[in-house]
Design a protein around this motif. Sequence first.
Motif, PDB file in Angstrom:
ATOM      1  N   MET A  80       0.808  -1.215   0.000  1.00 38.11           N
ATOM      2  CA  MET A  80       0.000   0.000   0.000  1.00 38.11           C
ATOM      3  C   MET A  80       0.842   1.266   0.000  1.00 38.11           C
ATOM      4  N   ILE A  81       2.154   1.147   0.194  1.00 39.09           N
ATOM      5  CA  ILE A  81       3.001   2.324   0.333  1.00 39.09           C
ATOM      6  C   ILE A  81       3.258   2.952  -1.032  1.00 39.09           C
ATOM      7  N   VAL A  82       3.038   4.247  -1.127  1.00 39.49           N
ATOM      8  CA  VAL A  82       3.273   4.974  -2.374  1.00 39.49           C
ATOM      9  C   VAL A  82       4.055   6.249  -2.045  1.00 39.49           C
ATOM     10  N   SER A  83       4.621   6.849  -3.063  1.00 39.74           N
ATOM     11  CA  SER A  83       5.317   8.109  -2.883  1.00 39.74           C
ATOM     12  C   SER A  83       4.315   9.250  -2.942  1.00 39.74           C
ATOM     13  N   ILE A  84       4.538  10.261  -2.097  1.00 35.26           N
ATOM     14  CA  ILE A  84       3.654  11.420  -2.097  1.00 35.26           C
ATOM     15  C   ILE A  84       3.742  12.182  -3.421  1.00 35.26           C
ATOM     16  N   ASN A  85       4.831  12.023  -4.156  1.00 33.51           N
ATOM     17  CA  ASN A  85       4.942  12.719  -5.433  1.00 33.51           C
ATOM     18  C   ASN A  85       3.850  12.281  -6.410  1.00 33.51           C
ATOM     19  N   LYS A  86       3.395  11.045  -6.304  1.00 32.39           N
ATOM     20  CA  LYS A  86       2.268  10.587  -7.126  1.00 32.39           C
ATOM     21  C   LYS A  86       1.005  11.339  -6.749  1.00 32.39           C
ATOM     22  N   LEU A  87       0.795  11.549  -5.459  1.00 33.26           N
ATOM     23  CA  LEU A  87      -0.380  12.288  -4.982  1.00 33.26           C
ATOM     24  C   LEU A  87      -0.379  13.708  -5.528  1.00 33.26           C
ATOM     25  N   LEU A  88       0.796  14.317  -5.625  1.00 35.75           N
ATOM     26  CA  LEU A  88       0.900  15.725  -6.011  1.00 35.75           C
ATOM     27  C   LEU A  88       0.971  15.928  -7.526  1.00 35.75           C
ATOM     28  N   SER A  89       0.730  14.883  -8.289  1.00 34.76           N
ATOM     29  CA  SER A  89       0.757  14.993  -9.748  1.00 34.76           C
ATOM     30  C   SER A  89      -0.659  15.208 -10.273  1.00 34.76           C
ATOM     31  N   PRO A  90      -0.959  16.356 -10.881  1.00 37.58           N
ATOM     32  CA  PRO A  90      -2.310  16.616 -11.390  1.00 37.58           C
ATOM     33  C   PRO A  90      -2.676  15.675 -12.534  1.00 37.58           C
TER      34      PRO A  90
ATOM     35  N   GLY B  30      -6.125  -1.165  17.005  1.00 40.62           N
ATOM     36  CA  GLY B  30      -7.232  -1.879  16.366  1.00 40.62           C
ATOM     37  C   GLY B  30      -7.765  -1.269  15.094  1.00 40.62           C
ATOM     38  N   LEU B  31      -7.510   0.009  14.840  1.00 41.93           N
ATOM     39  CA  LEU B  31      -8.042   0.683  13.660  1.00 41.93           C
ATOM     40  C   LEU B  31      -6.896   1.337  12.907  1.00 41.93           C
ATOM     41  N   ASN B  32      -6.634   0.864  11.713  1.00 38.20           N
ATOM     42  CA  ASN B  32      -5.496   1.391  10.966  1.00 38.20           C
ATOM     43  C   ASN B  32      -5.907   1.640   9.519  1.00 38.20           C
ATOM     44  N   PRO B  33      -6.344   2.869   9.216  1.00 38.82           N
ATOM     45  CA  PRO B  33      -6.770   3.183   7.855  1.00 38.82           C
ATOM     46  C   PRO B  33      -5.613   3.111   6.870  1.00 38.82           C
ATOM     47  N   ARG B  34      -5.951   3.079   5.602  1.00 41.07           N
ATOM     48  CA  ARG B  34      -4.941   2.837   4.572  1.00 41.07           C
ATOM     49  C   ARG B  34      -3.814   3.858   4.568  1.00 41.07           C
ATOM     50  N   PHE B  35      -4.126   5.132   4.758  1.00 40.38           N
ATOM     51  CA  PHE B  35      -3.083   6.150   4.648  1.00 40.38           C
ATOM     52  C   PHE B  35      -1.960   5.927   5.645  1.00 40.38           C
ATOM     53  N   GLU B  36      -2.269   5.282   6.768  1.00 36.39           N
ATOM     54  CA  GLU B  36      -1.281   5.071   7.836  1.00 36.39           C
ATOM     55  C   GLU B  36      -0.092   4.254   7.358  1.00 36.39           C
ATOM     56  N   ALA B  37      -0.300   3.409   6.344  1.00 38.02           N
ATOM     57  CA  ALA B  37       0.782   2.563   5.845  1.00 38.02           C
ATOM     58  C   ALA B  37       1.894   3.369   5.183  1.00 38.02           C
ATOM     59  N   ASN B  38       1.622   4.618   4.818  1.00 36.96           N
ATOM     60  CA  ASN B  38       2.618   5.452   4.151  1.00 36.96           C
ATOM     61  C   ASN B  38       3.572   6.156   5.123  1.00 36.96           C
ATOM     62  N   PHE B  39       3.330   5.987   6.432  1.00 35.64           N
ATOM     63  CA  PHE B  39       4.118   6.714   7.426  1.00 35.64           C
ATOM     64  C   PHE B  39       4.761   5.768   8.446  1.00 35.64           C
ATOM     65  N   ASP B  40       5.886   6.208   8.954  1.00 35.79           N
ATOM     66  CA  ASP B  40       6.563   5.530  10.059  1.00 35.79           C
ATOM     67  C   ASP B  40       6.307   6.359  11.315  1.00 35.79           C
ATOM     68  N   TYR B  41       5.793   5.736  12.380  1.00 33.58           N
ATOM     69  CA  TYR B  41       5.461   6.432  13.624  1.00 33.58           C
ATOM     70  C   TYR B  41       6.347   5.949  14.767  1.00 33.58           C
ATOM     71  N   ARG B  42       6.876   6.906  15.533  1.00 31.29           N
ATOM     72  CA  ARG B  42       7.633   6.607  16.745  1.00 31.29           C
ATOM     73  C   ARG B  42       7.086   7.501  17.866  1.00 31.29           C
ATOM     74  N   PHE B  43       6.453   6.913  18.869  1.00 26.18           N
ATOM     75  CA  PHE B  43       5.844   7.678  19.952  1.00 26.18           C
ATOM     76  C   PHE B  43       6.852   7.850  21.094  1.00 26.18           C
ATOM     77  N   TYR B  44       7.386   9.057  21.234  1.00 22.76           N
ATOM     78  CA  TYR B  44       8.310   9.362  22.323  1.00 22.76           C
ATOM     79  C   TYR B  44       7.550   9.792  23.580  1.00 22.76           C
ATOM     80  N   LYS B  45       6.358  10.323  23.396  1.00 25.02           N
ATOM     81  CA  LYS B  45       5.482  10.664  24.502  1.00 25.02           C
ATOM     82  C   LYS B  45       4.046  10.509  24.026  1.00 25.02           C
ATOM     83  N   GLY B  46       3.182  10.027  24.918  1.00 24.29           N
ATOM     84  CA  GLY B  46       1.814   9.758  24.502  1.00 24.29           C
ATOM     85  C   GLY B  46       1.700   8.360  23.929  1.00 24.29           C
ATOM     86  N   ALA B  47       0.558   8.057  23.362  1.00 25.25           N
ATOM     87  CA  ALA B  47       0.261   6.695  22.916  1.00 25.25           C
ATOM     88  C   ALA B  47      -0.572   6.733  21.641  1.00 25.25           C
TER      89      ALA B  47
END
Length: 347
Positions: free
Chosen positions: A84-94, A219-236
């Motif tokens: 599901m991972i894509v480059s944002i440059n594809k999103l920004l192409s009209p 429990g809930l992970n929408p598709r867009f989330e697959a395009n990002f890497d998350y590291r929680f240093y504070k909070g959850a």
Amino acid sequence: MTITSKVRLEPQVDGCSAVDECRLLGSINNESKQTESCWFGRVQMLPIGQNRSMPISTCDQDVDDLQISSIARFPARSPNREAMIVSINKLLSPTNGKNSYIIGAEWGQGRTAFGGATAAVMCHLVMQRPSPERNMISFSVTFCAPVTVESEIEIEVEALRRGKTLEQYSVRAKQDGELRAHAVAVFAGTVNSAIKIAAETAPLRPNDIAIPEQRLAVGLNPRFEANFDYRFYKGAPLYSGSTDREHLVGISFKKPPSSRGLAHLVCLMDACPPTPAQQLSEYHPLSTVVWNMHFLPSAKTFDLAQGIIMSSYGEVGIDGAHYLNERVWSHAGLPLAFSTQSVMIFG
């Protein structure tokens, strides 16, 4: 476990009313929770003769009949998140080479688009209008209605004023003739000033603390989330039942783009989870209504491949309306931007 039983969808979900009954056909295990049209995250299940709540992915018993009392619905997603991972440059192409765009399903959250994708497209187009020596200092977005994925949106840019120092533009995103989002962008030239106030540096450097990658929500992970890497240093993550009112999160693109710009930063910033929702222990819908961003000159030149560190603090929340203050730094600790958000949480 395979479920082939009749269920009642009690809340209204994607057109299913409180009295609708349907047959849920699907194979459910820890890796994949999907049917032909949707996949289910955290679901409260009430097997006959029992009164218990559990995530559906942890139920290992044969069940003849289920009553589903709460449900989160997103389009079907492959268990292989890498696909599901894509480059944002594809999103920004009209699509027409000018001002029409299609936000693909890989940037979706259900049938609608991730707000950061919509804002990024709007930012990308308006960035082409001012004089090149001027910096965007403010970008304020009002989300008026959801944007549907895989359907064309048209971006209209109107110059409000071009002065000697400032330029202001109105940006409208329309879909099917309806206004879906509106923004005001402000650009400024360099002004000599005797007053200089330094921004605070980042509270930490990611290289100093080893934090594993985490998911956006429990429990809930929408598709867009697959395009990002998350590291929680504070909070959850969202829906984790945390008592925190603050996030400090490292966010980067899974597939770093070959080019960079403020539109890329806008997309990264909105990937930060709405801070108050970490206090929820189950899914409730939420929506950003107004988002005001303010950029420093360093935002145009930072190393995008390393991602950002973002602090988000819930100032106050009442009657479903929550107000957040946010600060953004580069991976190296360089201040990049500030923002405020008004978020509605429906539950």
